[in-house]
Design an enzyme around this catalytic site. Structure first.
Site, PDB file in Angstrom:
ATOM      1  N   LYS A 140     -13.805   2.976  16.427  1.00  0.00           N
ATOM      2  CA  LYS A 140     -13.551   3.292  15.010  1.00  0.00           C
ATOM      3  C   LYS A 140     -14.779   2.847  14.227  1.00  0.00           C
ATOM      4  CE  LYS A 140     -10.235   2.142  11.310  1.00  0.00           C
ATOM      5  NZ  LYS A 140      -9.027   1.348  11.044  1.00  0.00           N
ATOM      6  N   ASP A 197      -8.857  -3.831  15.843  1.00  0.00           N
ATOM      7  CA  ASP A 197      -9.553  -3.536  14.584  1.00  0.00           C
ATOM      8  C   ASP A 197     -10.414  -4.738  14.183  1.00  0.00           C
ATOM      9  OD1 ASP A 197      -9.763  -2.720  11.554  1.00  0.00           O
ATOM     10  OD2 ASP A 197      -8.830  -0.996  12.527  1.00  0.00           O
ATOM     11  N   GLU A 205      14.959   0.880  16.192  1.00  0.00           N
ATOM     12  CA  GLU A 205      13.675   1.434  15.733  1.00  0.00           C
ATOM     13  C   GLU A 205      12.753   1.713  16.924  1.00  0.00           C
ATOM     14  OE1 GLU A 205      12.874  -0.364  11.296  1.00  0.00           O
ATOM     15  OE2 GLU A 205      12.750  -1.764  12.987  1.00  0.00           O
ATOM     16  N   CYS A 229     -14.504   6.531   9.641  1.00  0.00           N
ATOM     17  CA  CYS A 229     -13.645   5.831   8.690  1.00  0.00           C
ATOM     18  C   CYS A 229     -14.546   5.278   7.594  1.00  0.00           C
ATOM     19  CB  CYS A 229     -12.923   4.683   9.399  1.00  0.00           C
ATOM     20  SG  CYS A 229     -11.883   3.692   8.303  1.00  0.00           S
ATOM     21  N   ASP A 239     -15.758  14.164   5.623  1.00  0.00           N
ATOM     22  CA  ASP A 239     -16.545  15.356   5.333  1.00  0.00           C
ATOM     23  C   ASP A 239     -16.961  16.025   6.633  1.00  0.00           C
ATOM     24  OD1 ASP A 239     -19.224  14.212   6.191  1.00  0.00           O
ATOM     25  OD2 ASP A 239     -18.677  12.773   4.631  1.00  0.00           O
ATOM     26  N   GLU A 266     -28.670  14.463  -7.236  1.00  0.00           N
ATOM     27  CA  GLU A 266     -29.997  14.163  -7.799  1.00  0.00           C
ATOM     28  C   GLU A 266     -30.140  12.676  -8.109  1.00  0.00           C
ATOM     29  OE1 GLU A 266     -28.762  17.244 -10.242  1.00  0.00           O
ATOM     30  OE2 GLU A 266     -28.933  17.970  -8.189  1.00  0.00           O
ATOM     31  N   PHE A 274     -32.759  10.432  -6.337  1.00  0.00           N
ATOM     32  CA  PHE A 274     -33.375  11.332  -5.356  1.00  0.00           C
ATOM     33  C   PHE A 274     -34.596  11.962  -6.004  1.00  0.00           C
ATOM     34  CE2 PHE A 274     -33.977  15.701  -3.902  1.00  0.00           C
ATOM     35  CZ  PHE A 274     -34.055  15.532  -2.530  1.00  0.00           C
TER      36      PHE A 274
HETATM   37  C1  GLA Z   1     -11.204  -0.505   6.288  1.00  0.00           C
HETATM   38  C2  GLA Z   1     -10.459   0.489   7.149  1.00  0.00           C
HETATM   39  C3  GLA Z   1      -9.178  -0.125   7.645  1.00  0.00           C
HETATM   40  C4  GLA Z   1      -9.491  -1.366   8.429  1.00  0.00           C
HETATM   41  C5  GLA Z   1     -10.304  -2.334   7.592  1.00  0.00           C
HETATM   42  C6  GLA Z   1     -10.795  -3.500   8.405  1.00  0.00           C
HETATM   43  O1  GLA Z   1     -10.534  -0.745   5.102  1.00  0.00           O
HETATM   44  O2  GLA Z   1     -10.234   1.680   6.461  1.00  0.00           O
HETATM   45  O3  GLA Z   1      -8.461   0.794   8.427  1.00  0.00           O
HETATM   46  O4  GLA Z   1     -10.207  -1.016   9.587  1.00  0.00           O
HETATM   47  O5  GLA Z   1     -11.432  -1.699   7.009  1.00  0.00           O
HETATM   48  O6  GLA Z   1     -11.539  -4.373   7.676  1.00  0.00           O
END
Ligand code: GLA
Length: 729
Positions: free
Chosen positions: A476, A366, A612, A524, A532, A277, A280
């Site tokens: 993403k 990213d 590794e 993300c 969700d 609410e 809204f």
């Molecule tokens: C958010 C995302 C991260 C990364 C940063 C980039 O925090 O959750 O995974 O992509 O932004 O700014």
């Protein structure tokens, strides 16, 4: 037939394989709720108790009958104004400002298939898999009709709900509260379960006994939020994973929400979920309508495990869409924790080379590849590649990565705008800011007004331009600020903005899904701030949390698993000491945890030792061997990390032929006691073979005595048993 209308008793009954739901239109036209529980037969109107109770008011139609009062009768969709003083599902105001939302039954319709919702995400199913019931309620005074939608997926024990309010009158009215689902439970003791958290520590499971009060959670942030997930469970006080009753509500919406459980004076409980609410107040003019987003409900009489299985199947097969719903997702290397903003074209190609050598399948570039984005204070909105930084065009970089045998993915945050950006300099009015007030900033940025047509067009075009610049196979879609300043320069009423923002976002995501069926979009929001079922309709996986710490991820992934399948959980192995917590955990454990989701890496392989690197190759081989099971198998929570020394979980294929048991002993102690993990879901009477060691295990003994874990060395030691059934009972 899963939906039955009994015209004599005026009852509606919905049956699923194991549950029944019943309502009744009573003598005064009110729609009463009779039952939601274990599958049942016949009419359960004998469950209604009438009594003359002090200070309970009676609707006018009841005349002198003081035993009839909505103060205590269980209602299906409670309004306001006829004597129910518990939490209303809907609040309306007419043009004079009068409150009141008393509704009476008008009619119904039963249809094959599952209804859809215009402009909003919703569970989908074929006509053979689902049925729809629509019940119309009206308020003659306001000329308002509320259509209650029930979608039934009988095999899955899922009932969905939505509500549409239509103005059939001559005057406008305003919707001040619009909850989708309300569920009145008979007197008793109940526990409420919520999934609270914060950035980098989302969806922590909390169980509380309901006292005589109203417990409400929600989000006022314009997003579903890190702080409370739009998912709640009501249960008996003694419900466990495998026994006892529980009722779940999960919102198919990514904006602000409200969820409430109220225990009244007679020990009855009302559970609700719907729109927040906060800021809204939605005017509906004659001829217009407004939809309350969908709520997915399920009931289990056999504990939380069955409840989660129903929700997982529903989300996996009836919410997530597109080709990535059913196929393995590529193992990716994300550049964020490898280099943050500090990269160029050369270092990205080096990252790609390393990824390829380690048998990873995709490089994701990213944040930091566009405009003047050298840090997180600027350039959001300027979605053109910084060619100087990349050493050439984005298309050129993509081709080079592709030529190395790797797929290419990219990060964007399309709903945001930095004040230091060309976009803001050209269109300051596109940001959500309140006139004559300095806006509050989140991560130094502002939020674009997605309720505006021109903004949506810009966002859509910018994403298309990026996706068209080369062979991009993954996007993403990030969202890193709450909505604080709510004011749209194009809205005729500011009470509509937050809702229209969300339908605007969904419109863009829908168009992108249509145009780019081969691009996988990962949701993300600073990790899991918009984790969700609404987002999962457009993005089949979501970056679950910005913490990649393997220990914290146990708590997060444990909580997440109550309502969401592992296929939705973005989960990566990162470097140690962990960047969020400084903790050091074994690489094996980081892999064990990350493999239980949509898998990838978030580190610079050049900084790894040869041992590794060999372990990473082994991890990826292991991931491919179990990924089908992780995506499609039934999930079992075998140990609660909040309550035990150990965290343990398992996937079992639906036919029981394969199982993966994973466990982590969180803390080692001197002369550590033995830890056994009791399996579940295996085929009783059969024998399973550990595919790594060849050792045979009787299924019943594994489920009764449990799998012994070897003595750990250090904290967070992990154990994995991949079992195949070799002998059936
Ligand atoms: C958010 C995302 C991260 C990364 C940063 C980039 O925090 O959750 O995974 O992509 O932004 O700014």
């Amino acid at each position: 037939m899963s939906i039955i209308y009994d015209s004599d008793a005026k009852t509606f009954t919905i049956h699923t394989a194991n549950t029944s739901y019943q309502m009744q239109v009573d003598k005064f036209g009110y729609l009463l709720h009779l039952y939601y529980g274990k599958r049942n037969q016949g009419n359960i109107n004998w469950g209604l108790v009438y009594a003359d109770r002090g200070f309970s008011v009676n609707p006018y139609d009841a005349g002198q009958d003081r035993t009839y009062s909505l103060d205590f009768l269980p209602q299906e969709y409670p309004g306001q104004g006829d004597g129910d003083f518990r939490s209303p599902a809907i609040i309306l105001r007419d043009k004079k400002g009068t409150f009141g939302s008393e509704f009476k039954y008008k009619g119904y319709e039963i249809k094959a298939g599952k209804y859809g919702l215009d402009g909003l995400p919703a569970v989908y199913a074929s006509d053979e898999e689902a049925e729809t019931l629509v019940i119309d309620l009206v308020n003659e005074r306001l000329g308002a009709r509320v259509s209650l939608y029930y979608g039934v997926l009988p095999q899955l024990d899922i009932i969905t709900r939505a509500a549409v309010i239509t103005n059939e009158g001559k005057d406008p009215f305003t919707v001040e509260r619009f909850r989708t689902a309300s569920l009145d439970m008979p007197a008793g003791r109940y526990d409420l379960h919520t999934f609270y958290g914060r950035h980098t520590m989302e969806r922590q499971h909390e169980r509380m006994s309901l006292g005589h009060n109203s417990v409400s959670i929600g989000s006022r942030r314009g997003m579903s939020s890190h702080q409370y997930n739009p998912f709640v469970i009501l249960s008996d006080p003694d419900t466990s994973e495998i026994s006892g009753r529980c009722w779940a509500m999960e919102f198919v919406y990514s904006g602000g929400f409200a969820a409430e459980a109220e225990r009244d004076q007679y020990d009855q409980v009302r559970m609700q979920m719907g729109l927040s609410e906060d800021r809204f107040s939605y005017p509906v003019k004659p001829g217009e309508n407004l939809t309350a987003p969908e709520v997915i409900m399920t009931f289990s009489s056999e504990g939380f495990e069955k409840m989660s299985h129903a929700l997982h199947r529903c989300i996996r097969r009836h919410v997530c869409r597109g080709k990535f719903r059913d196929i393995a997702r590529p193992v990716l290397l994300n550049s964020w924790e490898a280099s943050y903003f500090d990269f160029d074209g050369v270092s990205l190609l080096e990252l790609a080379k390393q990824a390829k050598e380690l048998d990873m399948e995709m490089l994701v570039v990213d944040d930091g590849w566009f405009g003047n984005r050298f840090d997180d204070n600027r350039a959001l909105g300027d979605w053109t590649a910084n060619e100087e930084k990349l050493g050439g065009s984005l298309g050129g970089l993509i081709s080079r990565v592709n030529n190395m045998g790797l797929k290419f993915g990219i990060w964007m945050e399309p709903e945001m705008i930095s004040e230091d950006s060309d976009l803001y300099r050209a269109h300051p009015d596109w940001a959500l800011t309140v006139p004559d007030k300095k806006p509050a900033r989140g991560r130094s940025q502002l939020v674009l007004d997605m309720s505006r047509d021109d903004v949506r067009e810009y966002v859509y075009d910018s994403v298309c331009n990026v996706l068209d610049s080369g062979n991009i196979e993954y996007l993403k879609w990030d969202y890193n600020s709450c909505i604080t300043d709510v004011y749209s320069r194009s809205a005729d009423d500011q009470g509509k903005v937050l809702y229209d923002y969300m339908t605007g976002l969904y419109e863009v995501l829908e168009k992108l899904n249509e145009k780019y069926p081969d691009v996988m979009i990962e949701g993300c929001s600073g990790g899991g701030g918009r984790f969700d079922a609404g987002m999962l309709y457009y993005t089949p996986q979501i970056w679950c949390s910005d913490t990649t710490d393997a220990v914290d991820r146990h708590y997060i992934q444990y909580g997440t698993s109550f309502g969401y399948p592992s296929s939705a959980v973005g989960s990566h192995v990162s470097a140690c000491p962990n960047h969020q917590t400084g903790r050091v955990t074994p690489l094996k454990t980081r892999g064990t945890v990350a493999v239980s989701g949509s898998f990838g890496y978030e580190l610079d392989p050049a900084r790894m030792s040869e041992e590794e690197k060999a372990e990473v190759r082994e991890q990826i081989r292991g991931f491919h061997a179990v990924n089908g099971l992780v995506r499609n198998g039934d999930y079992y929570r075998l140990a609660d990390p909040f309550a035990e020394d150990c965290s343990a979980w398992a996937y079992v294929s639906e036919d029981g032929s394969e199982a993966l048991i994973s466990a982590v002993i969180m803390q080692n102690h001197g002369n550590m006691h033995n830890v056994f993990v009791k399996a579940r879901g295996l085929t009783p009477g059969s024998v399973y073979r550990d595919m790594r060691t060849g050792r045979m295990y009787a299924a019943d003994a594994l489920m009764d005595l449990g799998m012994p874990l070897a003595q750990p060395h250090g904290d967070a030691e992990s154990y994995v048993f991949h079992l195949e059934r070799v002998q059936k009972a």
